[in-house]
Scaffold this motif. Sequence first.
Motif, mmCIF file in Angstrom:
data_model
loop_
_atom_site.group_PDB
_atom_site.id
_atom_site.type_symbol
_atom_site.label_atom_id
_atom_site.label_comp_id
_atom_site.label_asym_id
_atom_site.label_seq_id
_atom_site.Cartn_x
_atom_site.Cartn_y
_atom_site.Cartn_z
ATOM 1 N N LYS A 378 -3.015 -5.490 -10.926
ATOM 2 C CA LYS A 378 -1.787 -6.612 -11.111
ATOM 3 C C LYS A 378 -1.077 -6.154 -9.517
ATOM 4 N N PRO A 379 -0.413 -7.582 -9.285
ATOM 5 C CA PRO A 379 0.173 -7.562 -7.852
ATOM 6 C C PRO A 379 1.134 -6.332 -7.645
ATOM 7 N N GLU A 380 1.788 -5.775 -8.460
ATOM 8 C CA GLU A 380 2.737 -4.833 -7.808
ATOM 9 C C GLU A 380 1.857 -3.327 -7.791
ATOM 10 N N ILE A 381 0.775 -3.253 -8.592
ATOM 11 C CA ILE A 381 0.094 -2.112 -8.204
ATOM 12 C C ILE A 381 -1.173 -2.502 -7.004
ATOM 13 N N GLU A 382 -1.455 -3.716 -6.923
ATOM 14 C CA GLU A 382 -2.124 -3.852 -5.616
ATOM 15 C C GLU A 382 -1.033 -3.588 -4.235
ATOM 16 N N ARG A 383 0.100 -4.116 -4.248
ATOM 17 C CA ARG A 383 0.724 -3.717 -3.237
ATOM 18 C C ARG A 383 1.106 -2.036 -3.033
ATOM 19 N N LEU A 384 1.226 -1.551 -4.197
ATOM 20 C CA LEU A 384 1.050 0.110 -4.144
ATOM 21 C C LEU A 384 -0.064 0.552 -3.538
ATOM 22 N N THR A 385 -1.173 0.130 -4.049
ATOM 23 C CA THR A 385 -2.556 0.618 -3.403
ATOM 24 C C THR A 385 -2.870 0.279 -2.099
ATOM 25 N N ARG A 386 -2.202 -0.896 -1.564
ATOM 26 C CA ARG A 386 -2.457 -1.140 -0.262
ATOM 27 C C ARG A 386 -1.580 0.013 0.778
ATOM 28 N N GLY A 387 -0.193 0.196 0.139
ATOM 29 C CA GLY A 387 0.273 0.938 0.809
ATOM 30 C C GLY A 387 -0.176 2.351 1.227
ATOM 31 N N ILE A 388 -0.848 2.816 -0.097
ATOM 32 C CA ILE A 388 -1.426 4.100 0.074
ATOM 33 C C ILE A 388 -2.595 4.141 1.071
ATOM 34 N N LYS A 389 -3.372 2.959 0.841
ATOM 35 C CA LYS A 389 -4.605 3.060 1.564
ATOM 36 C C LYS A 389 -4.153 3.086 3.132
ATOM 37 N N SER A 390 -2.755 2.239 3.654
ATOM 38 C CA SER A 390 -2.573 2.321 4.754
ATOM 39 C C SER A 390 -2.116 3.540 5.280
ATOM 40 N N ALA A 391 -1.575 4.234 4.537
ATOM 41 C CA ALA A 391 -0.838 5.649 4.863
ATOM 42 C C ALA A 391 -2.021 6.510 5.085
ATOM 43 N N PHE A 392 -3.235 6.505 4.488
ATOM 44 C CA PHE A 392 -4.286 7.433 4.663
ATOM 45 C C PHE A 392 -5.228 7.016 5.771
ATOM 46 N N ASP A 393 -5.430 5.702 5.758
ATOM 47 C CA ASP A 393 -6.580 5.010 6.513
ATOM 48 C C ASP A 393 -6.099 3.636 6.906
ATOM 49 N N PRO A 394 -5.229 3.900 7.885
ATOM 50 C CA PRO A 394 -4.601 2.431 8.554
ATOM 51 C C PRO A 394 -5.380 1.416 8.966
ATOM 52 N N SER A 395 -6.612 1.653 9.643
ATOM 53 C CA SER A 395 -7.507 0.963 10.031
ATOM 54 C C SER A 395 -8.609 0.511 9.086
ATOM 55 N N GLY A 396 -8.419 0.916 7.875
ATOM 56 C CA GLY A 396 -9.663 0.554 6.761
ATOM 57 C C GLY A 396 -10.973 0.796 7.049
ATOM 58 N N LEU A 397 -11.176 2.153 7.639
ATOM 59 C CA LEU A 397 -12.593 2.372 7.942
ATOM 60 C C LEU A 397 -13.423 3.038 6.975
ATOM 61 N N PHE A 398 -12.773 3.551 5.796
ATOM 62 C CA PHE A 398 -13.473 4.254 4.945
ATOM 63 C C PHE A 398 -13.878 3.282 3.776
ATOM 64 N N ASN A 399 -15.020 3.217 3.258
ATOM 65 C CA ASN A 399 -15.740 2.532 2.249
ATOM 66 C C ASN A 399 -15.095 1.490 2.161
ATOM 67 N N ARG A 400 -15.146 0.647 3.154
ATOM 68 C CA ARG A 400 -14.385 -0.793 2.841
ATOM 69 C C ARG A 400 -14.852 -1.511 1.924
ATOM 70 N N GLY A 401 -14.289 -2.308 0.979
ATOM 71 C CA GLY A 401 -14.634 -3.088 -0.145
ATOM 72 C C GLY A 401 -15.494 -2.367 -1.084
ATOM 73 N N ARG A 402 -15.326 -1.083 -1.272
ATOM 74 C CA ARG A 402 -15.931 -0.044 -2.381
ATOM 75 C C ARG A 402 -15.617 -0.242 -3.559
ATOM 76 N N MET A 403 -14.355 -0.310 -3.739
ATOM 77 C CA MET A 403 -13.630 -0.533 -4.977
ATOM 78 C C MET A 403 -13.129 -1.863 -5.067
ATOM 79 N N TYR A 404 -12.472 -2.574 -4.071
ATOM 80 C CA TYR A 404 -12.050 -3.834 -4.191
ATOM 81 C C TYR A 404 -12.535 -4.762 -3.118
#
Length: 407
Positions: A378-404
């Motif tokens: 859902k949009p609100e969950i996606e925003r939260l998920t993106r924020g968490i991903k950015s905090a841990f992996d700002p360049s999006g290196l790990f398993n890109r596209g693995r889940m979404y």
Amino acid sequence: MSELWRPAAEWELQSMIAKLARDKRAIEVVGHGALRNAGRSAKADVVLTTSGLKGITLYEPTELVMSARSGTPLYEIEAVLAARGQMLAFEPVDLGPTTGAPGGALSIGGVFATNFSGSRRIIAGSARDNLLGVRAINGRAELFKSGGRVMKNVTGIDVARGLTGSWGTLAVMTEVTFKVAPMPQTMQTLAFGGLPDDLAVEALNIAMSTPLEVSGAVHLPRNCAARLRTPKLKGIDQPLTLLRLETFAGAIEQRKEKLKAALKVYGTPVELDSEESFSLWSEFRSLSVMPFSTDTALWRISTLPTKAADIVFAIQKFMPAVAFYDWGGSMVWLEVPAAADAGAADVRRAVAVRGGHATLIRAEPEVRGNVDVFEPLKPEIERLTRGIKSAFDPSGLFNRGRMYANL
């Protein structure tokens, strides 16, 4: 073809991630390969395997705690525990055999990265509930530690549990610390035959509502029951509804009789002793009742037990589907014919109407690449998920596209 990098120590892994981060090279994080055919395929320049990070680093049987490097094979950990009469209470599920990957290749890091738990989850909790702490390296190549050897040492955000179920998209775990449990002194199983799905789930939930501490509650349709290898049940040409009891030897008979009395309207069960029960429930951990086949796709559906049979019936209106119910019906492994979308439209519609979420576990790579493998956000969950991903992996290196696809 992606390059294969295999660090042998935590410092070496950290150095490799630092170099790859500087070069902005996408990384596929794997263990021994047991899960590579499950979920989406990661888009990567480099395959980084934790298979070289092996070994148990702490084991205190009296404290019921163990630490191990993330690449340690699960079977090695379970062998050490079994020698001391202990186990992983949540019965990790090995998806390898049912996705076309090697059996027995699951690592302890993979167990917690996916959070797949077996039948005993109904009484012991999930993998996440048994995780105490973790050491990991994030997308900035920073080594961090969360949690520890006891449950009450966490303040603020419990990062260790947040990493559980993230499929390696946030950080690379290097070591995990987790609870272990004593093996039950004995176990017995009651197998009721001939119940349709809805009545079977009803019986499972009646059993789970008793104070008898049922530790396994499974229903198999005839197709799945026919695949069982346990001699006493082999060749039974009907659905089977299975309930497991585990306790001290002096109490098992009394509990069994009370459970039979509570379920007497559902028929007279076949009874399996401790050895037969151990063999039977081991089959479910490798999903051998739903074996690998290129002619079928495999879904994992989580829902309310009262809705499970309705969801399966709704899907069966559009395609032949075989369902293996676990956790008293709240988790369903669903096998459907192979198709361009693995039946995603019908599966997701049935789940959306009744509540729950569905994950595509097995399908051809091009199918997994073109449909939503995990429940759409859902949009609100996606925003939260993106924020968490950015905090841990700002360049999006790990398993890109693995889940979404876009994460």
